[in-house]
Write an enzyme that holds these catalytic residues in place. Structure first.
Site, PDB file in Angstrom:
ATOM      1  N   THR A   1      -9.586   0.451  -9.686  1.00 30.35           N
ATOM      2  CA  THR A   1      -8.771  -0.620  -9.081  1.00 30.35           C
ATOM      3  C   THR A   1      -8.852  -1.836  -9.998  1.00 30.35           C
ATOM      4  O   THR A   1      -9.650  -1.829 -10.944  1.00 30.35           O
ATOM      5  CB  THR A   1      -9.287  -0.969  -7.647  1.00 30.35           C
ATOM      6  OG1 THR A   1      -9.140   0.191  -6.838  1.00 30.35           O
ATOM      7  CG2 THR A   1      -8.598  -2.104  -6.971  1.00 30.35           C
TER       8      THR A   1
ATOM      9  N   THR B   1      -4.090  -0.853  -7.309  1.00 31.04           N
ATOM     10  CA  THR B   1      -4.867   0.337  -7.649  1.00 31.04           C
ATOM     11  C   THR B   1      -4.027   1.597  -7.800  1.00 31.04           C
ATOM     12  O   THR B   1      -2.951   1.700  -7.208  1.00 31.04           O
ATOM     13  CB  THR B   1      -5.936   0.579  -6.550  1.00 31.04           C
ATOM     14  OG1 THR B   1      -6.802   1.629  -6.937  1.00 31.04           O
ATOM     15  CG2 THR B   1      -5.309   0.934  -5.213  1.00 31.04           C
TER      16      THR B   1
ATOM     17  N   ARG C   1       0.838  -1.194   0.000  1.00 31.04           N
ATOM     18  CA  ARG C   1       0.000   0.000   0.000  1.00 31.04           C
ATOM     19  C   ARG C   1       0.883   1.258   0.000  1.00 31.04           C
ATOM     20  O   ARG C   1       1.944   1.261   0.640  1.00 31.04           O
ATOM     21  CB  ARG C   1      -0.864  -0.036   1.265  1.00 31.04           C
ATOM     22  CG  ARG C   1      -1.892   1.068   1.401  1.00 31.04           C
ATOM     23  CD  ARG C   1      -3.001   0.930   0.426  1.00 31.04           C
ATOM     24  NE  ARG C   1      -4.178   1.692   0.816  1.00 31.04           N
ATOM     25  CZ  ARG C   1      -5.154   1.990  -0.045  1.00 31.04           C
ATOM     26  NH1 ARG C   1      -5.105   1.600  -1.310  1.00 31.04           N
ATOM     27  NH2 ARG C   1      -6.210   2.653   0.361  1.00 31.04           N
TER      28      ARG C   1
ATOM     29  N   ASN D   1      -6.116   4.127  -7.332  1.00 33.07           N
ATOM     30  CA  ASN D   1      -7.292   4.711  -6.683  1.00 33.07           C
ATOM     31  C   ASN D   1      -8.309   5.148  -7.740  1.00 33.07           C
ATOM     32  O   ASN D   1      -9.135   4.364  -8.145  1.00 33.07           O
ATOM     33  CB  ASN D   1      -6.942   5.841  -5.715  1.00 33.07           C
ATOM     34  CG  ASN D   1      -8.117   6.139  -4.797  1.00 33.07           C
ATOM     35  OD1 ASN D   1      -8.999   5.305  -4.666  1.00 33.07           O
ATOM     36  ND2 ASN D   1      -8.141   7.300  -4.186  1.00 33.07           N
TER      37      ASN D   1
ATOM     38  N   GLY E   1     -13.621  -1.854  -7.250  1.00 33.88           N
ATOM     39  CA  GLY E   1     -14.933  -1.293  -6.909  1.00 33.88           C
ATOM     40  C   GLY E   1     -14.987  -0.463  -5.640  1.00 33.88           C
ATOM     41  O   GLY E   1     -16.068  -0.264  -5.091  1.00 33.88           O
ATOM     42  N   GLY E   2     -13.827   0.019  -5.120  1.00 35.15           N
ATOM     43  CA  GLY E   2     -13.851   0.878  -3.931  1.00 35.15           C
ATOM     44  C   GLY E   2     -14.566   0.176  -2.785  1.00 35.15           C
ATOM     45  O   GLY E   2     -14.316  -1.001  -2.494  1.00 35.15           O
TER      46      GLY E   2
ATOM     47  N   SER F   1     -10.255  -0.733   0.876  1.00 40.90           N
ATOM     48  CA  SER F   1     -11.346  -1.717   0.834  1.00 40.90           C
ATOM     49  C   SER F   1     -10.947  -2.970   0.061  1.00 40.90           C
ATOM     50  O   SER F   1     -11.750  -3.898  -0.080  1.00 40.90           O
ATOM     51  CB  SER F   1     -12.559  -1.114   0.119  1.00 40.90           C
ATOM     52  OG  SER F   1     -13.039  -0.011   0.832  1.00 40.90           O
TER      53      SER F   1
END
Ligand code: GLY
Length: 561
Positions: free
Chosen positions: A373, A391, A99, A393, A465-466, A445
């Site tokens: 993503t 991702t 991340r 974002n 898909g957030g 997420s």
């Protein structure tokens, strides 16, 4: 002698331009063969090719991610971040957290204006929105599980960038929709901009990106985090309001975390722990719907949807209050997924009407998360499995392409709560768990997940898909384990989503109208949307027969070794 077979169930093929054929394959059945499912056929093929050459699932996932950075620039990336969940055929389970992190010069209120109002344009677009990228460090951290050298795994991406590939209609439409954004956020013209609209079959050549990939090929991860490419990123920061420094890049580190594992009806679920909220949400939602014996309902019936929506409501309220980077907060994971806690949480469930969201958590304004993503699911013939979600974002991230580097930068800073601790319009004060701090990872997420049956990978699943990611993965698992649907139906039947705030329930087109009207009668507000996520799923039965399904909602595609 063992019989190997491969069955291509649904295949459609469109060939255009003389350079690269695009074959979209939606489902493959195979036995003892490596399978890759990703958002783009050329990326899936790049991964499968290395399994043919003696590589394993981890070689394939590295090659697929590099290729996605070229052929799927809306979300595939080398300057974003992600999470990898792996299960080796000896039973070893691991995760890699790559991340992004907040830069040294970031601060809690960096996106607030003088009146204390959040400026989401700054957290979502341009150079200030960029988190310190983790992807390249993630690919190199994966290498210790792989067999082949990085120089080889990166080559298909270099070829695709250098020689170009034919874009699909979807990609043409997306690029055309972003022309103004690319011009607003770049000082020099990017490869994605042109004076006439893109159309299906046009060749996208990315020479600068090919050169960047060659530097990484030659110099390893340092080729990205130090030296010329790092300097190009810092130069790009200086073309606007960016704050990432050479030190930020040099100091970036992946974290190998213990997977979040839990039992669901005799199956072991292997999921991502914090700073992804995905694993905790999945554990909470599955356990709460099990209290109501979800298996007694039919998929998308009123009863099933009500139970699942109410489980989602309670889990997402907890997400807002408790979840963030575990290295910076008091990590409450064990409490949140414990049976006692969830039984207590479920006491307010009423099977006759919707529970108001204000009754399950103090109202904290929730940022609207991007639904971009991308996800990759892979199994190899030796039984190694991997699920990765990665991702930038937003769509094409910050929209900033590094000049002379040819790659897009993420806008992941927007996944932090950019205005915590400030009373909202209802007078309630939000938690601090996901506030910005230098070096901290923003809450995610993303929910790459492997379901184990009898200690072997049974399902490998994930989606973009957030905030709809955990609920889509939840539905895919319940669809298969409880409603006994085929992998294709589990992925492609209409989905729904709820996230506590806003109070509404999203339903995809073609969702059963009787269920919608029953829910409305129970006080549920319905929001109709075109599509939710793009799930990539592989199911492997006890005899090693595998079915890989690429979501029908996009150009997603399966490849076999
Ligand atoms: N940016 C999407 C996520 O991390 O969930």
């Amino acid at each position: 002698m063992k019989k190997y077979f491969v069955l291509l169930i649904v295949l459609y093929n469109f060939t255009f331009a003389q350079f690269t054929d695009i074959n979209i394959v939606k489902e493959i059945h195979a036995q003892k063969k490596g399978l890759v499912v990703s958002a783009h056929p050329l990326a899936s093929e790049a991964g499968a090719k290395f399994m043919k050459m003696g590589g394993n699932a981890y070689d394939a996932v590295i090659a697929t991610q590099y290729a996605l950075a070229v052929v799927y620039p809306q979300a595939g990336n080398i300057a974003g971040g992600g999470f990898l969940v792996g299960v080796k055929n000896n039973g070893e389970k691991f995760t890699i957290d790559f991340r992004e992190t907040a830069p040294e010069k970031s601060s809690k209120d960096m996106y607030l204006d003088q009146k204390g109002n959040p400026n989401t344009d700054l957290s979502q677009n341009g150079r200030l929105a960029v988190g310190v990228p983790g992807s390249i460090a993630g690919f190199f951290a994966t290498l210790k599980y792989a067999k082949l050298p990085m120089e080889k795994l990166i080559q298909p991406a270099i070829d695709l960038a250098e020689k170009g590939f034919s874009i699909t209609q979807r990609e043409a439409n997306l690029l055309n929709s972003q022309m103004q954004n690319f011009s607003n956020h770049n000082k020099t013209r990017t490869v994605f901009q042109r004076s006439t609209p893109w159309k299906q079959g046009d060749l996208l050549i990315q020479k600068d990106l090919a050169e960047t990939l060659k530097v990484i090929q030659k110099n390893g991860a340092k080729g990205f985090y130090e030296g010329k490419i790092a300097q190009l990123i810092v130069n790009e920061m200086k073309r606007g309001n960016g704050i990432i420094t050479l030190n930020d890049l040099k100091n970036y580190k992946v974290v190998e975390r213990k997977p979040l594992t839990f039992n669901y009806k005799g199956n072991e679920i292997v999921a991502m722990p914090l700073p992804s909220s995905g694993g905790i949400l999945l554990a909470q939602m599955l356990q709460m719907s099990a209290f109501e014996k979800i298996e007694k309902y039919q998929q998308n019936s009123t009863g099933a949807v009500q139970v699942m929506v109410e489980a989602e409501r309670r889990s997402f309220a907890d997400r807002a209050e408790y979840m963030g980077d575990p290295d910076f907060i008091n990590d409450k994971t064990q409490m949140l997924i414990s049976e006692d806690y969830l039984k207590n949480r479920w006491k307010s469930y009423n099977n006759l009407k919707a529970t108001p969201s204000s009754e399950v958590g103090k109202i904290i304004p929730q940022p609207k998360e991007s639904t971009e993503t991308t996800h990759i699911s892979i199994i190899d013939k030796e039984g190694n499995a991997v699920a990765v979600t990665t991702t930038l974002n937003g769509l094409y991230g910050s929209k900033v392409v590094v000049t002379d580097g040819g790659f897009l930068l993420n806008n992941e800073m927007d996944d932090f709560s950019i205005k915590p601790g400030v009373p909202n319009m209802f007078g309630a004060v939000g938690g601090d768990a996901n506030s910005i701090k230098p070096g901290k990872r923003m809450l995610s997420s993303m929910t790459p997940t492997i379901v184990m049956k009898n200690n072997k990978p049974f399902l490998i699943v994930g989606t973009p898909g957030g905030t709809t990611i955990p609920t889509s993965v939840y539905q895919a698992i319940v669809n298969i384990l409880d409603f006994k649907l085929s992998p294709n139906m589990a992925v492609n039947l209409p989905k729904f989503h709820h996230q506590w705030l806003p109070e509404s329930v999203m339903v995809e087109k073609n969702f059963p109208e009787t269920t919608i009207s029953d829910l409305q009668k129970m006080n549920y507000k319905i929001e109709r949307v075109t599509q939710i996520g793009r799930t990539e799923l592989i199911l492997v039965d006890e005899n090693g027969n595998a079915i890989a399904v690429a979501d029908g909602r996009g150009d997603d595609s399966v490849a076999v070794e």
